[in-house]
Scaffold this motif. Sequence first.
Motif, mmCIF file in Angstrom:
data_model
loop_
_atom_site.group_PDB
_atom_site.id
_atom_site.type_symbol
_atom_site.label_atom_id
_atom_site.label_comp_id
_atom_site.label_asym_id
_atom_site.label_seq_id
_atom_site.Cartn_x
_atom_site.Cartn_y
_atom_site.Cartn_z
ATOM 1 N N THR A 129 0.856 -1.175 0.000
ATOM 2 C CA THR A 129 0.000 0.000 0.000
ATOM 3 C C THR A 129 0.897 1.232 0.000
ATOM 4 O O THR A 129 1.679 1.432 0.923
ATOM 5 C CB THR A 129 -0.900 0.016 1.254
ATOM 6 O OG1 THR A 129 -1.772 -1.104 1.220
ATOM 7 C CG2 THR A 129 -1.724 1.286 1.306
ATOM 8 N N LEU A 130 0.801 2.047 -1.035
ATOM 9 C CA LEU A 130 1.652 3.226 -1.146
ATOM 10 C C LEU A 130 1.017 4.448 -0.495
ATOM 11 O O LEU A 130 1.714 5.378 -0.103
ATOM 12 C CB LEU A 130 1.940 3.516 -2.620
ATOM 13 C CG LEU A 130 2.715 2.424 -3.363
ATOM 14 C CD1 LEU A 130 2.913 2.816 -4.813
ATOM 15 C CD2 LEU A 130 4.055 2.161 -2.697
ATOM 16 N N LEU A 131 -0.310 4.445 -0.406
ATOM 17 C CA LEU A 131 -0.995 5.595 0.172
ATOM 18 C C LEU A 131 -2.312 5.133 0.776
ATOM 19 O O LEU A 131 -3.063 4.396 0.139
ATOM 20 C CB LEU A 131 -1.267 6.651 -0.906
ATOM 21 C CG LEU A 131 -2.054 7.895 -0.471
ATOM 22 C CD1 LEU A 131 -1.247 8.709 0.525
ATOM 23 C CD2 LEU A 131 -2.396 8.749 -1.682
ATOM 24 N N ARG A 132 -2.558 5.537 2.011
ATOM 25 C CA ARG A 132 -3.841 5.241 2.647
ATOM 26 C C ARG A 132 -4.442 6.561 3.113
ATOM 27 O O ARG A 132 -3.741 7.430 3.619
ATOM 28 C CB ARG A 132 -3.678 4.288 3.822
ATOM 29 C CG ARG A 132 -4.986 4.029 4.565
ATOM 30 C CD ARG A 132 -4.849 3.048 5.701
ATOM 31 N NE ARG A 132 -4.730 1.681 5.214
ATOM 32 C CZ ARG A 132 -4.791 0.611 6.006
ATOM 33 N NH1 ARG A 132 -4.962 0.747 7.298
ATOM 34 N NH2 ARG A 132 -4.680 -0.598 5.492
ATOM 35 N N ALA A 133 -5.746 6.692 2.933
ATOM 36 C CA ALA A 133 -6.438 7.915 3.340
ATOM 37 C C ALA A 133 -7.794 7.547 3.925
ATOM 38 O O ALA A 133 -8.385 6.528 3.565
ATOM 39 C CB ALA A 133 -6.617 8.851 2.146
ATOM 40 N N SER A 134 -8.277 8.369 4.840
ATOM 41 C CA SER A 134 -9.573 8.103 5.466
ATOM 42 C C SER A 134 -10.392 9.386 5.515
ATOM 43 O O SER A 134 -9.855 10.498 5.545
ATOM 44 C CB SER A 134 -9.386 7.531 6.874
ATOM 45 O OG SER A 134 -8.631 8.410 7.681
ATOM 46 N N LEU A 135 -11.705 9.209 5.521
ATOM 47 C CA LEU A 135 -12.623 10.341 5.533
ATOM 48 C C LEU A 135 -13.843 9.959 6.361
ATOM 49 O O LEU A 135 -14.421 8.884 6.171
ATOM 50 C CB LEU A 135 -13.049 10.699 4.108
ATOM 51 C CG LEU A 135 -13.963 11.919 3.936
ATOM 52 C CD1 LEU A 135 -13.222 13.193 4.331
ATOM 53 C CD2 LEU A 135 -14.451 12.007 2.494
ATOM 54 N N LEU A 136 -14.233 10.826 7.283
ATOM 55 C CA LEU A 136 -15.406 10.590 8.114
ATOM 56 C C LEU A 136 -16.577 11.369 7.527
ATOM 57 O O LEU A 136 -16.532 12.597 7.420
ATOM 58 C CB LEU A 136 -15.130 11.045 9.548
ATOM 59 C CG LEU A 136 -16.121 10.578 10.617
ATOM 60 C CD1 LEU A 136 -16.151 9.053 10.704
ATOM 61 C CD2 LEU A 136 -15.754 11.183 11.969
ATOM 62 N N LEU A 137 -17.608 10.643 7.110
ATOM 63 C CA LEU A 137 -18.763 11.261 6.460
ATOM 64 C C LEU A 137 -19.949 11.314 7.416
ATOM 65 O O LEU A 137 -20.256 10.333 8.096
ATOM 66 C CB LEU A 137 -19.164 10.460 5.216
ATOM 67 C CG LEU A 137 -18.170 10.402 4.058
ATOM 68 C CD1 LEU A 137 -18.722 9.498 2.962
ATOM 69 C CD2 LEU A 137 -17.907 11.791 3.506
ATOM 70 N N ARG A 138 -20.621 12.452 7.455
ATOM 71 C CA ARG A 138 -21.867 12.577 8.207
ATOM 72 C C ARG A 138 -23.021 12.312 7.242
ATOM 73 O O ARG A 138 -23.116 12.943 6.198
ATOM 74 C CB ARG A 138 -21.973 13.967 8.825
ATOM 75 C CG ARG A 138 -21.011 14.171 9.987
ATOM 76 C CD ARG A 138 -21.091 15.583 10.567
ATOM 77 N NE ARG A 138 -20.326 15.692 11.801
ATOM 78 C CZ ARG A 138 -19.009 15.834 11.850
ATOM 79 N NH1 ARG A 138 -18.325 15.889 10.725
ATOM 80 N NH2 ARG A 138 -18.379 15.926 13.009
ATOM 81 N N GLU A 143 -25.557 10.325 12.325
ATOM 82 C CA GLU A 143 -24.825 9.117 11.949
ATOM 83 C C GLU A 143 -23.601 9.479 11.103
ATOM 84 O O GLU A 143 -23.625 10.435 10.332
ATOM 85 C CB GLU A 143 -25.729 8.168 11.161
ATOM 86 C CG GLU A 143 -26.919 7.660 11.961
ATOM 87 C CD GLU A 143 -27.779 6.728 11.127
ATOM 88 O OE1 GLU A 143 -27.295 6.256 10.085
ATOM 89 O OE2 GLU A 143 -28.928 6.486 11.520
ATOM 90 N N ARG A 144 -22.562 8.678 11.265
ATOM 91 C CA ARG A 144 -21.332 8.914 10.516
ATOM 92 C C ARG A 144 -20.807 7.599 9.946
ATOM 93 O O ARG A 144 -21.047 6.534 10.504
ATOM 94 C CB ARG A 144 -20.274 9.555 11.418
ATOM 95 C CG ARG A 144 -20.678 10.933 11.939
ATOM 96 C CD ARG A 144 -19.580 11.573 12.752
ATOM 97 N NE ARG A 144 -19.293 10.833 13.970
ATOM 98 C CZ ARG A 144 -18.357 11.174 14.853
ATOM 99 N NH1 ARG A 144 -17.612 12.241 14.638
ATOM 100 N NH2 ARG A 144 -18.159 10.457 15.937
ATOM 101 N N GLN A 145 -20.116 7.700 8.843
ATOM 102 C CA GLN A 145 -19.477 6.542 8.228
ATOM 103 C C GLN A 145 -18.001 6.840 8.003
ATOM 104 O O GLN A 145 -17.643 7.943 7.589
ATOM 105 C CB GLN A 145 -20.123 6.188 6.883
ATOM 106 C CG GLN A 145 -21.456 5.483 7.006
ATOM 107 C CD GLN A 145 -21.961 4.992 5.664
ATOM 108 O OE1 GLN A 145 -21.563 5.492 4.622
ATOM 109 N NE2 GLN A 145 -22.843 4.012 5.684
ATOM 110 N N LEU A 146 -17.178 5.845 8.274
ATOM 111 C CA LEU A 146 -15.751 5.975 8.030
ATOM 112 C C LEU A 146 -15.415 5.316 6.692
ATOM 113 O O LEU A 146 -15.709 4.143 6.480
ATOM 114 C CB LEU A 146 -14.950 5.303 9.149
ATOM 115 C CG LEU A 146 -13.425 5.285 8.970
ATOM 116 C CD1 LEU A 146 -12.871 6.707 8.967
ATOM 117 C CD2 LEU A 146 -12.770 4.443 10.058
ATOM 118 N N PRO A 163 -20.074 0.123 7.709
ATOM 119 C CA PRO A 163 -21.545 0.152 7.681
ATOM 120 C C PRO A 163 -22.156 -0.078 9.060
ATOM 121 O O PRO A 163 -23.233 -0.635 9.182
ATOM 122 C CB PRO A 163 -21.866 -1.013 6.749
ATOM 123 C CG PRO A 163 -20.799 -2.014 7.091
ATOM 124 C CD PRO A 163 -19.557 -1.219 7.480
ATOM 125 N N GLY A 164 -21.438 0.310 10.114
ATOM 126 C CA GLY A 164 -21.933 0.086 11.463
ATOM 127 C C GLY A 164 -21.257 -1.074 12.153
ATOM 128 O O GLY A 164 -21.571 -1.407 13.290
#
Length: 201
Positions: A129-138, A143-146, A163-164
């Motif tokens: 894995t050369l690049l990993r990124a994360s985003l927290l969505l409302r 409710e939020r999703q990662l 998904p929970g």
Amino acid sequence: MLAWSDVERILRGGRFYWISTTDEDGRPHLVQQWGAWVDDHLYFEGSERTHWAQNLARDARVAFGTQTGTRAMFGQGTVDVVRGVAPDIAKRIASQYATKYGRTFDYRPKAAQYETGHVFRATPGSVATLLRASLLLRIGHGERQLVVRELREDQRVMQRINPGTPIDEVPWREIGRYKDLEVERARLHADGWKIEEPSRR
């Protein structure tokens, strides 16, 4: 480091593949198999009654390797048994087998063999894995999703969404390919993604 296109060329061109499974007592069991590399998977034949197949039924982890000329390649992953291979994949498996083993061993299987029968499929897991990124969505109502995205050495973009359930229990899904890692890094940063340090899977 070899480019992924060179790695694939070695894996497609290999005639003999070493397959290592794990015995019940933890000892390695090594066999040599014919095989075909199609769409990032190694397909190989065999009876489900063999020692190595019974090992895989109990523990799907596998190590494999092959050599083309002076270049060798090895990988690790998991194996499943595919019953009723899709026609387009079956044709490509049969074509590789005929090309590699037809003249010397007079073995030219028909695609129908894989469409109606079974074949073993190894899915590599040891791709960097050369690049990993994360985003927290409302998504509303608090409710939020990662969302976690990986850009891998083989130029695949993989993603999984919480998904929970715990994110590590969610399987990765390929969502596309990238050409320039730095362009993708800048794009993710501009869109608010949290960029993490590169890691090895």
